[in-house]
Motif scaffolding. Structure first.
Motif, PDB file in Angstrom:
ATOM      1  N   SER A 165      23.962  52.126   3.655  1.00 32.82           N
ATOM      2  CA  SER A 165      23.829  51.079   2.715  1.00 32.82           C
ATOM      3  C   SER A 165      22.547  51.142   2.211  1.00 32.82           C
ATOM      4  CB  SER A 165      23.843  49.803   3.396  1.00 32.82           C
ATOM      5  OG  SER A 165      23.414  48.731   2.622  1.00 32.82           O
ATOM      6  N   PRO A 166      21.928  50.960   0.882  1.00 37.27           N
ATOM      7  CA  PRO A 166      20.686  51.058   0.120  1.00 37.27           C
ATOM      8  C   PRO A 166      19.614  50.339   1.126  1.00 37.27           C
ATOM      9  CG  PRO A 166      21.989  49.721  -1.136  1.00 37.27           C
ATOM     10  CD  PRO A 166      22.989  50.248   0.001  1.00 37.27           C
ATOM     11  N   THR A 167      20.373  49.260   1.945  1.00 37.51           N
ATOM     12  CA  THR A 167      19.111  48.484   2.510  1.00 37.51           C
ATOM     13  C   THR A 167      18.833  48.919   4.048  1.00 37.51           C
ATOM     14  OG1 THR A 167      20.933  46.925   3.414  1.00 37.51           O
ATOM     15  CG2 THR A 167      19.559  46.422   1.489  1.00 37.51           C
ATOM     16  N   ALA A 168      19.749  50.262   4.422  1.00 36.11           N
ATOM     17  CA  ALA A 168      19.806  50.594   5.847  1.00 36.11           C
ATOM     18  C   ALA A 168      18.694  51.574   6.132  1.00 36.11           C
ATOM     19  CB  ALA A 168      21.230  51.369   6.039  1.00 36.11           C
ATOM     20  N   GLN A 169      18.542  51.701   7.547  1.00 34.96           N
ATOM     21  CA  GLN A 169      17.541  52.872   7.990  1.00 34.96           C
ATOM     22  C   GLN A 169      18.039  53.804   8.991  1.00 34.96           C
ATOM     23  OE1 GLN A 169      13.833  52.350   6.913  1.00 34.96           O
ATOM     24  NE2 GLN A 169      14.477  51.163   5.369  1.00 34.96           N
ATOM     25  N   MET A 170      17.365  54.690   9.019  1.00 37.76           N
ATOM     26  CA  MET A 170      17.752  55.684  10.071  1.00 37.76           C
ATOM     27  C   MET A 170      16.339  56.335  10.639  1.00 37.76           C
ATOM     28  SD  MET A 170      19.495  59.550   9.931  1.00 37.76           S
ATOM     29  CE  MET A 170      21.009  58.957   9.686  1.00 37.76           C
ATOM     30  N   MET A 171      16.197  56.430  11.914  1.00 37.15           N
ATOM     31  CA  MET A 171      14.774  56.835  12.736  1.00 37.15           C
ATOM     32  C   MET A 171      15.218  57.894  13.589  1.00 37.15           C
ATOM     33  SD  MET A 171      13.211  56.311  15.618  1.00 37.15           S
ATOM     34  CE  MET A 171      13.360  55.034  16.417  1.00 37.15           C
ATOM     35  N   ILE A 172      14.276  58.941  13.689  1.00 41.70           N
ATOM     36  CA  ILE A 172      14.564  60.043  14.529  1.00 41.70           C
ATOM     37  C   ILE A 172      12.994  60.170  15.363  1.00 41.70           C
ATOM     38  CG2 ILE A 172      16.189  61.160  13.283  1.00 41.70           C
ATOM     39  CD1 ILE A 172      13.916  63.258  12.312  1.00 41.70           C
ATOM     40  N   HIS A 173      13.089  60.420  16.726  1.00 43.59           N
ATOM     41  CA  HIS A 173      11.836  60.555  17.355  1.00 43.59           C
ATOM     42  C   HIS A 173      12.170  61.486  18.605  1.00 43.59           C
ATOM     43  CE1 HIS A 173      12.757  56.991  20.418  1.00 43.59           C
ATOM     44  NE2 HIS A 173      14.035  57.591  20.018  1.00 43.59           N
ATOM     45  N   ARG A 174      11.119  61.589  19.113  1.00 44.78           N
ATOM     46  CA  ARG A 174      11.318  62.599  20.209  1.00 44.78           C
ATOM     47  C   ARG A 174      11.865  61.892  21.445  1.00 44.78           C
ATOM     48  NH1 ARG A 174       5.762  65.433  21.962  1.00 44.78           N
ATOM     49  NH2 ARG A 174       7.351  66.883  23.266  1.00 44.78           N
ATOM     50  N   ALA A 175      12.523  62.378  22.509  1.00 35.05           N
ATOM     51  CA  ALA A 175      12.911  61.870  23.640  1.00 35.05           C
ATOM     52  C   ALA A 175      11.879  61.083  24.567  1.00 35.05           C
ATOM     53  CB  ALA A 175      13.636  62.615  24.477  1.00 35.05           C
TER      54      ALA A 175
END
Length: 239
Positions: free
Chosen positions: A97-107
């Motif tokens: 969705s254009p309002t959605a977010q994805m986030m990646i980070h270290r464990a």
């Protein structure tokens, strides 16, 4: 095409009774396994809005999806953070969705003990990071070094940025005006709370196993107010 809801936190199967009692949204390896069994090889859509959660549970779910025989489409309708980000990448096609977010980070994790224990924890976290780097790099076409730096920076991506970086395939509703959303990636139930809540949940069943002495006279005929389990729960958390 069947839709499988992936809403709330990613938790181990053993925590589901606690989350059910608290009425928190979650999904677990068993709930996804049951949904995939019902789908019976048909094409499916994953509807995702999750802050992530526990790595071991997420790994089980990712593996289940990768082994599924039908085509998998993922729709990130809220946000896909941490473990939920690589669960989404198990799909053949990812739309956001254009309002959605994805986030990646270290464990992340923690350890108590001597220097050997700390070294072991460091090694465990380092190996987890390498696994995620390899997964993201393979899906996006980016170099492992690029991916690792994104994880170090705790990178948030909106739908357009996720597509540009290869984490998603398309932006949903591109011709429509988006609405604003907010997100919070913290877990609702901390691991140290689980056992306390479990003891409270199963207290009544344990009491039922005890033998009652019915020969004793009732001293006080006035019925005492019953304590709320959720009040007990609040006391347990602060004890």
């Amino acid at each position: 095409m069947k839709t499988i809801q992936m809403k709330g936190e990613v938790i181990p199967d053993d925590y589901s009774d606690v989350y059910d009692w608290l009425n928190y949204q979650y999904f677990s390896p068993q709930s996804i396994s049951d949904a995939l069994t019902k789908a019976n090889g048909e094409d499916i859509t994953l509807e995702i809005n999750s802050p992530g959660g526990y790595i071991d549970a997420g790994s089980e779910i990712y593996t289940e999806l990768m082994e599924y025989q039908g085509k998998i489409n993922a729709k990130i309708v809220g946000y896909a953070c941490s473990a939920a980000s690589w669960i989404a990448l198990a799909a053949d096609h990812v739309a956001m969705s254009p309002t959605a977010q994805m986030m990646i980070h270290r464990a992340s994790g923690g350890a108590i003990g001597n220097s050997s224990d700390m070294k072991s924890e460091y090694n465990a976290l380092d190996q987890m990071d390498k696994s995620f780097v390899n997964l993201y790099a393979k899906r996006t076409g980016k170099s492992p070094n690029e991916i690792y730096q994104m994880m170090v920076d705790t990178t948030w991506m909106n739908a357009k940025t996720a597509v540009e970086n290869g984490f998603a395939d398309e932006v949903m509703f591109e011709n429509k005006e988006p609405a604003l959303v907010n997100a919070d990636g913290s877990l609702s139930v901390k691991p140290e709370m689980i056992n306390k809540i479990k003891n409270l949940l199963h207290r009544d069943s344990n009491l039922g196993k005890k033998t009652n002495d019915v020969s004793k006279p009732i001293e006080n005929k006035e019925e005492q107010p019953k304590k709320s389990k959720k009040n007990d729960f609040a006391l347990l958390l602060w004890s």
